[in-house]
Design an enzyme around this catalytic site. Sequence first.
Site, mmCIF file in Angstrom:
data_model
loop_
_atom_site.group_PDB
_atom_site.id
_atom_site.type_symbol
_atom_site.label_atom_id
_atom_site.label_comp_id
_atom_site.label_asym_id
_atom_site.label_seq_id
_atom_site.Cartn_x
_atom_site.Cartn_y
_atom_site.Cartn_z
ATOM 1 N N HIS A 150 -4.142 -9.636 3.661
ATOM 2 C CA HIS A 150 -5.670 -9.605 3.850
ATOM 3 C C HIS A 150 -5.728 -10.562 5.126
ATOM 4 O O HIS A 150 -5.306 -11.556 4.780
ATOM 5 C CB HIS A 150 -6.351 -10.185 2.667
ATOM 6 C CG HIS A 150 -6.318 -9.003 1.603
ATOM 7 N ND1 HIS A 150 -6.629 -9.329 0.391
ATOM 8 C CD2 HIS A 150 -6.245 -7.572 1.610
ATOM 9 C CE1 HIS A 150 -6.695 -8.152 -0.520
ATOM 10 N NE2 HIS A 150 -6.263 -7.188 0.261
ATOM 11 N N ARG A 194 -0.971 -1.765 -6.740
ATOM 12 C CA ARG A 194 -1.227 -3.127 -5.971
ATOM 13 C C ARG A 194 -2.340 -3.955 -6.475
ATOM 14 O O ARG A 194 -2.223 -5.153 -6.472
ATOM 15 C CB ARG A 194 -1.844 -2.688 -4.419
ATOM 16 C CG ARG A 194 -2.110 -3.704 -3.417
ATOM 17 C CD ARG A 194 -2.692 -2.826 -2.108
ATOM 18 N NE ARG A 194 -3.378 -3.599 -1.117
ATOM 19 C CZ ARG A 194 -2.772 -4.362 -0.403
ATOM 20 N NH1 ARG A 194 -1.391 -4.575 -0.366
ATOM 21 N NH2 ARG A 194 -3.450 -5.099 0.565
ATOM 22 N N HIS A 202 -2.830 2.644 -5.286
ATOM 23 C CA HIS A 202 -3.509 1.299 -5.247
ATOM 24 C C HIS A 202 -3.639 0.428 -6.379
ATOM 25 O O HIS A 202 -3.792 -0.623 -6.155
ATOM 26 C CB HIS A 202 -4.880 1.528 -4.278
ATOM 27 C CG HIS A 202 -5.045 0.694 -3.336
ATOM 28 N ND1 HIS A 202 -4.113 0.843 -2.190
ATOM 29 C CD2 HIS A 202 -5.984 -0.315 -3.129
ATOM 30 C CE1 HIS A 202 -4.727 -0.351 -1.345
ATOM 31 N NE2 HIS A 202 -5.648 -0.754 -1.827
ATOM 32 N N LYS A 253 -1.734 -2.781 7.909
ATOM 33 C CA LYS A 253 -2.883 -2.308 8.633
ATOM 34 C C LYS A 253 -3.156 -2.867 10.016
ATOM 35 O O LYS A 253 -2.741 -3.869 10.055
ATOM 36 C CB LYS A 253 -4.396 -2.460 8.063
ATOM 37 C CG LYS A 253 -4.429 -1.832 6.872
ATOM 38 C CD LYS A 253 -6.091 -2.069 6.248
ATOM 39 C CE LYS A 253 -6.403 -1.193 5.062
ATOM 40 N NZ LYS A 253 -7.691 -1.440 4.520
ATOM 41 N N TYR A 256 -9.980 -10.104 -6.906
ATOM 42 C CA TYR A 256 -8.932 -10.231 -7.896
ATOM 43 C C TYR A 256 -9.230 -11.454 -8.848
ATOM 44 O O TYR A 256 -8.863 -11.188 -9.907
ATOM 45 C CB TYR A 256 -7.561 -10.453 -7.223
ATOM 46 C CG TYR A 256 -7.251 -8.851 -6.771
ATOM 47 C CD1 TYR A 256 -7.104 -7.888 -7.231
ATOM 48 C CD2 TYR A 256 -7.096 -9.134 -5.314
ATOM 49 C CE1 TYR A 256 -6.798 -6.559 -6.608
ATOM 50 C CE2 TYR A 256 -6.752 -7.849 -4.502
ATOM 51 C CZ TYR A 256 -6.800 -6.911 -5.200
ATOM 52 O OH TYR A 256 -6.410 -5.463 -4.364
ATOM 53 N N ARG A 292 0.800 -1.130 0.135
ATOM 54 C CA ARG A 292 -0.032 -0.011 -0.079
ATOM 55 C C ARG A 292 0.843 1.424 -0.152
ATOM 56 O O ARG A 292 2.238 1.172 0.396
ATOM 57 C CB ARG A 292 -1.049 0.074 1.198
ATOM 58 C CG ARG A 292 -1.666 -1.344 1.405
ATOM 59 C CD ARG A 292 -2.455 -1.278 2.701
ATOM 60 N NE ARG A 292 -3.440 -2.311 3.010
ATOM 61 C CZ ARG A 292 -3.007 -3.523 3.560
ATOM 62 N NH1 ARG A 292 -1.832 -3.620 3.981
ATOM 63 N NH2 ARG A 292 -3.757 -4.477 3.604
#
Length: 305
Positions: free
Chosen positions: A277, A254, A251, A180, A286, A156
């Site tokens: 994730h 990514r 993004h 995150k 995706y 990110r």
Amino acid sequence: MTEGLKLNKDYQDPLGDFVNYLVVERNLSTNTVAAYQSDLKLAATYWQQHGVGDWQHVDRFAVLQLLASMQNRGRSTETVSRMVSSLRQFFDYRQQQNNQLTNPMKLVQLPKGRRKLPTVLSEDEVSRLLAVPDTSKSLGIRDRAMWELMYATGVRVSELVNLTMAELHLAVGLIQPRGKGDKERIIPVGEVAIDWVQRYLADVRPKLLKGQHETAVFLNAHGRKLTRQGVWKKLKQDVVAAGITKDVTPHTLRHSFATHLLEHGADLRVVQELLGHADITTTQIYTHVSKSRLTAVYQKYHPRA
């Protein structure tokens, strides 16, 4: 909804407690916390304006009224869904703290809507973008190193700008960014990206640093850590120079990283780990992107499509 209405104490104090919980106990990123706070303040403002005295008196009917109001004002399905998610998190927290007798979100469903597929660059478009920076100049080398690293690892933009020298392990082909929730993960880096980053570190970063102390890998012209906005602005310029007409953000690299891995046979679980994730359902978007691209190619080139 009235903007700028000052919240009463019965709304403001519990909201402040929840924000503190997100920061201290859940260790969420500044952007994530700000998104929760924005949603909940918007909801509280609406209910206060419509005579609901505090969080304890919010019921399912009040929630449905809020969501209907948002939809009537043209808010997107994604925005309304985010509000539902924020309210669920907040009222779950309230119940855990024994501050809410009933949970008004228990029977509230997410609005149905088609999930928008992310913008993805083709491999040719990525190559054109990577070729744009003028590598005869110091900042061109820096930019090439950034785009190569982002596409090679899927980090990110927040992870890129916060990446420190201690988190580079280029000798063994790895980086260790913080994602995150301040979670670390290990990501392999390809040889091409390693070469450009090493060239930047050897020839450019010391000049930008000018004797200052800065742990961030990527620096601006003044020797300070690059900002997310700075990366976004520079990428936009290079996208235009590459002749790419898609709406590209940091993004997008990514998204392209993940999609191209799947198109070349990577396992979904591996891509999930690389992207950081927590839930594989987030990564599955995706697979839809990959299938839609395959369908587009088939329809364009098959004689009987």
